[in-house]
Scaffold this motif. Structure first.
Motif, mmCIF file in Angstrom:
data_model
loop_
_atom_site.group_PDB
_atom_site.id
_atom_site.type_symbol
_atom_site.label_atom_id
_atom_site.label_comp_id
_atom_site.label_asym_id
_atom_site.label_seq_id
_atom_site.Cartn_x
_atom_site.Cartn_y
_atom_site.Cartn_z
ATOM 1 N N VAL A 152 9.106 4.100 -11.969
ATOM 2 C CA VAL A 152 7.457 3.657 -12.054
ATOM 3 C C VAL A 152 6.846 4.135 -10.597
ATOM 4 N N GLU A 153 5.722 4.549 -10.921
ATOM 5 C CA GLU A 153 4.614 4.950 -9.609
ATOM 6 C C GLU A 153 3.713 3.933 -9.334
ATOM 7 N N MET A 154 3.733 3.840 -7.868
ATOM 8 C CA MET A 154 2.687 2.653 -7.525
ATOM 9 C C MET A 154 1.433 2.972 -8.030
ATOM 10 N N GLY A 155 0.595 1.765 -8.170
ATOM 11 C CA GLY A 155 -0.856 2.133 -8.966
ATOM 12 C C GLY A 155 -0.417 1.654 -10.677
ATOM 13 N N THR A 156 0.485 1.656 -10.794
ATOM 14 C CA THR A 156 0.816 1.397 -12.359
ATOM 15 C C THR A 156 0.249 0.236 -12.764
ATOM 16 N N PRO A 157 -0.438 -0.104 -14.075
ATOM 17 C CA PRO A 157 -0.875 -1.558 -14.399
ATOM 18 C C PRO A 157 0.321 -2.105 -14.854
ATOM 19 N N ILE A 158 0.405 -3.680 -14.484
ATOM 20 C CA ILE A 158 1.226 -4.482 -15.180
ATOM 21 C C ILE A 158 0.780 -5.372 -15.732
ATOM 22 N N HIS A 159 1.157 -5.604 -17.063
ATOM 23 C CA HIS A 159 0.638 -7.068 -17.881
ATOM 24 C C HIS A 159 1.737 -7.865 -17.921
ATOM 25 N N ILE A 160 1.326 -9.333 -17.633
ATOM 26 C CA ILE A 160 2.307 -10.651 -17.526
ATOM 27 C C ILE A 160 1.806 -11.339 -18.596
ATOM 28 N N GLU A 161 2.665 -11.861 -19.438
ATOM 29 C CA GLU A 161 2.288 -12.947 -20.471
ATOM 30 C C GLU A 161 3.320 -13.770 -20.994
ATOM 31 N N TRP A 162 3.056 -14.978 -21.403
ATOM 32 C CA TRP A 162 3.939 -15.939 -21.914
ATOM 33 C C TRP A 162 4.290 -15.438 -23.407
#
Length: 162
Positions: A152-162
């Protein structure tokens, strides 16, 4: 960059390497305790079992609530020196997170990361990862953390959900 062998090669011809899809999104499903590396076509490249904060359900409201934030953030940088085996900083808090906590006169906190196990941990990684133990971060095993940072490259989006 990773490569895979084209399985449909003719015998006696040179092996041709095809570039694998890059990670376009890191997706965290807190309810399933899973982290997924997704390609640009929304296909899962890798799946990891994760540990979360001790009170994981719901969005992080303030520092010390033991929750992992929910929403869209970015992976910012790798830290090699901390109390945990390697870590990747997440761009929490956003302006909305700061305002939400401020309404209650609280700090939103920060320093939310994806990280490995605590330095010096002697128990089995499988045992440690069988319960939520962080203060709001996302934990992988140390070997998974190495793989994560490689893929994973830095700057990659991360989506966090329940």
């Amino acid at each position: 960059m990773s490569f895979s062998v084209n399985a449909q090669q003719e015998p006696n011809l040179p092996v041709v390497l095809e570039e694998q899809s890059l990670v376009a999104l890191v997706k965290v499903d807190k309810s399933k305790r899973r982290l997924y590396l997704m390609d640009e076509e929304d296909v899962v490249i890798r799946e990891y079992r994760i540990a979360l904060g001790k009170d994981p359900k719901g969005h992080k409201l303030h520092e010390g609530d033991n929750r992992t934030p929910e929403g869209n953030y970015r992976l910012e940088y790798v830290t090699e020196e901390s109390g945990f085996y390697r870590s990747v900083h997440i761009s929490y808090p956003h302006r909305a997170d700061i305002i939400r906590a401020g309404v209650y006169g609280l700090s939103p906190g920060g320093n939310i990361k994806i990280h490995g196990l605590k330095n010096g941990e002697s128990k089995s990684p499988d045992f440690i990862q069988s319960f939520d133990w962080t203060n709001g971060c996302i934990a992988l095993t140390n070997s998974e953390m190495d793989e994560f940072i490689e893929l994973v490259e830095m700057g990659t989006p991360i989506h966090i959900e329940w």
